[in-house]
Each structure stands twice: as structure tokens, then as C-alpha cells.
Design an enzyme around this catalytic site. Structure first.
Site, short mmCIF file in Angstrom:
data_model
loop_
_atom_site.label_atom_id
_atom_site.label_comp_id
_atom_site.label_asym_id
_atom_site.label_seq_id
_atom_site.Cartn_x
_atom_site.Cartn_y
_atom_site.Cartn_z
N LYS A 169 28.89 10.17 -68.44
CA LYS A 169 27.46 9.96 -68.68
C LYS A 169 27.19 9.86 -70.18
CE LYS A 169 25.71 10.65 -64.48
NZ LYS A 169 26.82 10.19 -63.70
N SER A 217 27.20 4.71 -61.58
CA SER A 217 26.10 5.13 -62.45
C SER A 217 26.20 4.54 -63.85
CB SER A 217 26.01 6.65 -62.53
OG SER A 217 27.06 7.18 -63.31
#
Length: 187
Positions: A140, A98
Site C-alpha cells: 500500500k 488494490s
């Protein structure tokens, strides 16, 4: 406070480490005593030949769906203390893609500087669901908007890596991403 100042860390992080050492029986606290920490086991017994230029590699961190990380240290990795700014406190092995646009690949080792009050917009290690006792770590970009925390991937495939949105009390930021180490076999 002196330990935190010496290593450039937050007092709360040092406190957690000391409590964990006491839990395992390595140290004891002497009540009503300044600097009242008593070592119960020899340093060699605790961690072997640990030096200031070593960081703990602690389990895995997801760059994708949150992943349960080991609570114990896998190994100590020798790292030049000047390599990361601010100074790294933990290392995590990446699992997932990601954060691909940031250059973080599956199998890389990311360096995290303990900073629970990391500012909005930085890439951070976060625990997005505190319903279990396990750490569900994810890497993230954290954006704080109102009373919410948005955990955003850095991958063009937003269908697979869509934003994760939590109420502020449902996510804990452990620290900021300060760099990575790419294992020799991955170069």
C-alpha cells in the site's frame, strides 16, 4: 556492520537474517569475538548455487486485504542487481488488485528494498496487525499523519479498497516498493 555496508542494507535487517540462520542451525556466534560467526553447514547444503544476482521470493503479499505470507523462501530468482534502485532485498508474489492504478497486477512479483523507516507517501510492504505471529503483508501507499499510519490503495474502486488507518505502533513497514517483475505468462 560490514555485511550491511557490503550489501547496502540496514544492520537490523542483517541481524534478523543472521539470527534466523542461527535458529536453523546453519551458523553459530562465537562470544567475545569480533566477526564471530562460525558456519556449521556447508554453503552447498544451505542454499545450493546462490549468487549475488539472486533474490529470495518469499511468499505472497496482498494488494487488497492483508494476507498471511509464507515465512520461508519459495525459491531464489535470478535478477540483475542493477535492475532496481535502491537495490531490492526481497521479492513477493502479488495477490489482489488494490494497486491496479500503479500497474501492479494480481500474480506480478514485486521487489521490496528493506527500509523500516520509509518516508511518508511511498508505496511500501507493511505488516498492519501484529496480534499474531504470522506476517500479514500488504502492499500500500503509506502516509504518516500525526500518530497514525494510513495504508492507501491505488485503485479507483475505493468502496472495495478503502483506506486502512492504524496507530503508529500497530503497523510495521518492512520496506519500500522498488519495482516489479511480470511473469512471462502474464505479459
Amino acid at each position: 556492520m560490514e555485511i550491511a555496508d557490503h550489501f547496502g542494507l540496514y544492520q537490523s535487517g542483517i541481524r534478523k537474517h543472521l539470527l534466523r540462520l542461527a535458529e536453523f542451525g546453519y551458523i553459530d556466534f562465537e562470544m567475545h569475538s569480533a566477526r564471530g560467526i562460525r558456519v556449521l553447514a556447508s554453503a552447498d547444503h544451505l542454499v545450493g548455487d546462490v549468487r549475488i544476482d539472486q533474490l529470495p521470493l518469499v511468499g505472497r503479499i496482498a494488494a487488497g486485504t492483508p494476507l498471511t505470507a509464507a515465512e520461508n523462501i519459495e525459491e531464489w530468482v535470478q535478477v540483475n542487481p542493477e535492475l532496481f534502485r535502491p537495490r531490492a532485498t526481497h521479492l513477493f508474489r502479488v495477490s489482489g488488485r488494490s494497486m491496479l492504478n500503479l500497474g501492479v497486477l494480481d500474480g506480478d512479483i514485486v521487489a521490496i528494498h528493506e527500509d523500516p523507516d520509509a518516508t511518508s507517501g511511498i508505496v511500501a510492504a507493511a505488516v498492519p496487525d501484529k496480534k499474531t505471529d504470522d506476517l500479514l503483508l500488504t502492499l500500500k501507499r503509506c502516509k504518516r499523519k500525526g500518530g497514525q499510519v494510513h495504508l492507501l490503495s491505488e485503485n479507483d474502486d475505493q468502496a472495495s479498497y478503502s483506506p486502512q488507518i492504524y496507530e503508529a505502533g500497530e503497523v510495521q513497514v518492512l520496506g519500500r516498493y522498488v519495482g516489479l517483475i511480470r511473469p512471462e505468462h502474464r505479459r
